[in-house]
Design an enzyme around this catalytic site. Structure first.
Site, PDB file in Angstrom:
ATOM      1  N   ARG A 103       0.577  -0.766  -0.524  1.00 24.16           N
ATOM      2  CA  ARG A 103       0.106  -0.168  -0.144  1.00 24.16           C
ATOM      3  C   ARG A 103       1.013   1.281  -0.191  1.00 24.16           C
ATOM      4  O   ARG A 103       2.101   0.978   0.455  1.00 24.16           O
ATOM      5  CB  ARG A 103      -0.824   0.120   1.624  1.00 24.16           C
ATOM      6  CG  ARG A 103      -2.543  -0.723   0.593  1.00 24.16           C
ATOM      7  CD  ARG A 103      -3.726  -0.225   0.335  1.00 24.16           C
ATOM      8  NE  ARG A 103      -4.398  -1.128   0.071  1.00 24.16           N
ATOM      9  CZ  ARG A 103      -4.596  -1.748  -0.828  1.00 24.16           C
ATOM     10  NH1 ARG A 103      -3.759  -2.094  -1.720  1.00 24.16           N
ATOM     11  NH2 ARG A 103      -5.934  -2.688  -0.594  1.00 24.16           N
ATOM     12  N   GLU A 161      -4.433   7.370  -4.935  1.00 24.07           N
ATOM     13  CA  GLU A 161      -4.212   6.605  -6.502  1.00 24.07           C
ATOM     14  C   GLU A 161      -5.668   7.424  -7.028  1.00 24.07           C
ATOM     15  O   GLU A 161      -6.441   8.019  -5.873  1.00 24.07           O
ATOM     16  CB  GLU A 161      -3.755   5.495  -5.724  1.00 24.07           C
ATOM     17  CG  GLU A 161      -3.178   4.702  -5.294  1.00 24.07           C
ATOM     18  CD  GLU A 161      -2.804   3.079  -5.598  1.00 24.07           C
ATOM     19  OE1 GLU A 161      -4.351   2.511  -5.648  1.00 24.07           O
ATOM     20  OE2 GLU A 161      -1.894   2.274  -5.299  1.00 24.07           O
ATOM     21  N   HIS A 210      -1.159   0.661  -9.863  1.00 22.23           N
ATOM     22  CA  HIS A 210      -1.614  -0.497  -8.606  1.00 22.23           C
ATOM     23  C   HIS A 210      -2.091  -1.831  -9.444  1.00 22.23           C
ATOM     24  O   HIS A 210      -3.157  -1.875  -9.250  1.00 22.23           O
ATOM     25  CB  HIS A 210      -2.622   0.281  -8.721  1.00 22.23           C
ATOM     26  CG  HIS A 210      -2.986  -1.099  -7.125  1.00 22.23           C
ATOM     27  ND1 HIS A 210      -3.833   0.071  -5.470  1.00 22.23           N
ATOM     28  CD2 HIS A 210      -3.508  -1.733  -6.612  1.00 22.23           C
ATOM     29  CE1 HIS A 210      -3.413  -0.793  -4.731  1.00 22.23           C
ATOM     30  NE2 HIS A 210      -3.522  -2.247  -5.360  1.00 22.23           N
TER      31      HIS A 210
END
Length: 330
Positions: A249, A278, A296
């Site tokens: 993360r 993000e 991601h």
């Protein structure tokens, strides 16, 4: 969460109908379609007056929320759902939901472990190779026509036989370690506690792990407990010849400290699949050739996303039918 969610029985034994199930934010298309076709469930508006009106009208009736790991049931939303019984989460990470409030209210959360482990570990390995060997920069070197001018691409760093530190030796961390063993790497790790019987070398802190290894691979769970775990001190311990790989993360790494470390040569380079805000990555990184940036995509394969969707729907059906989740977070 500290609650043993697998032992929780549904507080309201009455059947759960579609208007008691809400989709929070965008989810996998297969899951979204099944929510409509199989349950005729509700969809929470994104924001503003429509969302407020929706919660005033439906909030008390909602018993199950289905969400993604990126957009969970946050603090304010959970407060507006007084009869919420369960959260069904698409993804292994569930830190976008208010885990502390869920535990206080005895609300179980499910996630999708195991089914995405291999693809995330594969992505970590790809980032590892790409970052140390500068493969992305080398491809850009060819595409730009620079190679054709007779120029030589700069030498990179050997990827095999490195000392690699795994920060978070859970399912995904262990799968990454297994892959790196095939490259002759020496594996070290740090967890909140030492793992009995592990063949790898344990270190008592993230900084100690970084100090002892050439590459630090971040595979720790997100959430408040791990926020900023990789800070300026840890980055300093990685050193000017060391590398950081983050597949976990964005919140686990102090992003501004990382930007400074990459700009100043505090570390040699980084491979990043995750970021704090993000889908926005720090623009300061865009011009740097010593960092690899991915959107991601750790679990982003057709096969894994299909398996994740199936597990989400299995969790939802199980809770609706029996009041139990198949893969509750404990």
């Amino acid at each position: 969460m500290s609650t043993d969610t697998s032992a929780i029985t549904r507080r309201d034994p009455s059947p759960i109908s579609g208007n008691a199930i809400v989709r929070v934010g965008p989810v996998n298309p297969t899951v979204a379609q099944a929510l409509v076709d199989d349950y005729d469930s509700l969809v929470l508006p994104d924001a503003g007056d429509a969302r407020d009106q929706f919660l005033n009208e439906h909030g008390e009736a909602i018993r199950v929320a289905v969400c993604s790991g990126k957009i969970g049931v946050d603090t304010e939303l959970m407060k507006r759902l007084p009869n919420l019984e369960a959260i069904v989460n698409f993804g292994v990470g569930y830190d976008a939901s208010d885990v502390a409030q869920a535990a206080e209210r005895n609300i179980p959360i499910s996630n999708t472990p195991d089914v995405l482990t291999d693809c995330v570990a594969d992505t970590a390995l790809g980032l590892y190779l790409n970052t140390l060997r500068s493969l992305g920069a080398a491809e850009r070197f060819v595409r730009a026509g620079t190679w054709a001018t007779g120029a030589n691409f700069p030498l990179a760093t050997r990827a095999s036989s490195k000392r690699v530190g795994i920060l978070g030796l859970g399912r995904i961390g262990a799968a990454i370690a297994k892959r790196l063993e095939a490259f002759g790497c020496e594996i070290h790790y740090h967890n909140r506690s030492e793992i009995s019987g592990s063949p790898y070398t344990y270190h008592p802190s993230a900084a100690a792990l970084a100090e002892a290894t050439d590459v630090l691979v971040v595979a720790a769970a997100g959430g408040p407990a791990s926020a900023g775990l990789v800070d300026a001190t840890v980055l300093e311990a990685i050193g000017p010849k060391g590398f950081l790989i983050n597949i976990a993360r964005g919140s686990v790494v102090d992003e501004q400290a990382l930007v400074a470390a990459l700009q100043n040569g505090t570390i040699a380079g980084a491979g990043l699949d995750v970021f704090v805000n993000e889908p926005h990555a720090p623009e300061e990184l865009f011009a740097l050739e010593n960092v690899v940036l991915l959107p991601h995509l750790g679990s982003g394969t057709h096969e894994t996303r299909a398996d994740m969707a199936a597990l989400v729907l299995d969790n939802l059906r199980s809770y609706v039918d029996s009041g139990e989740l198949i893969t509750p977070v404990s």
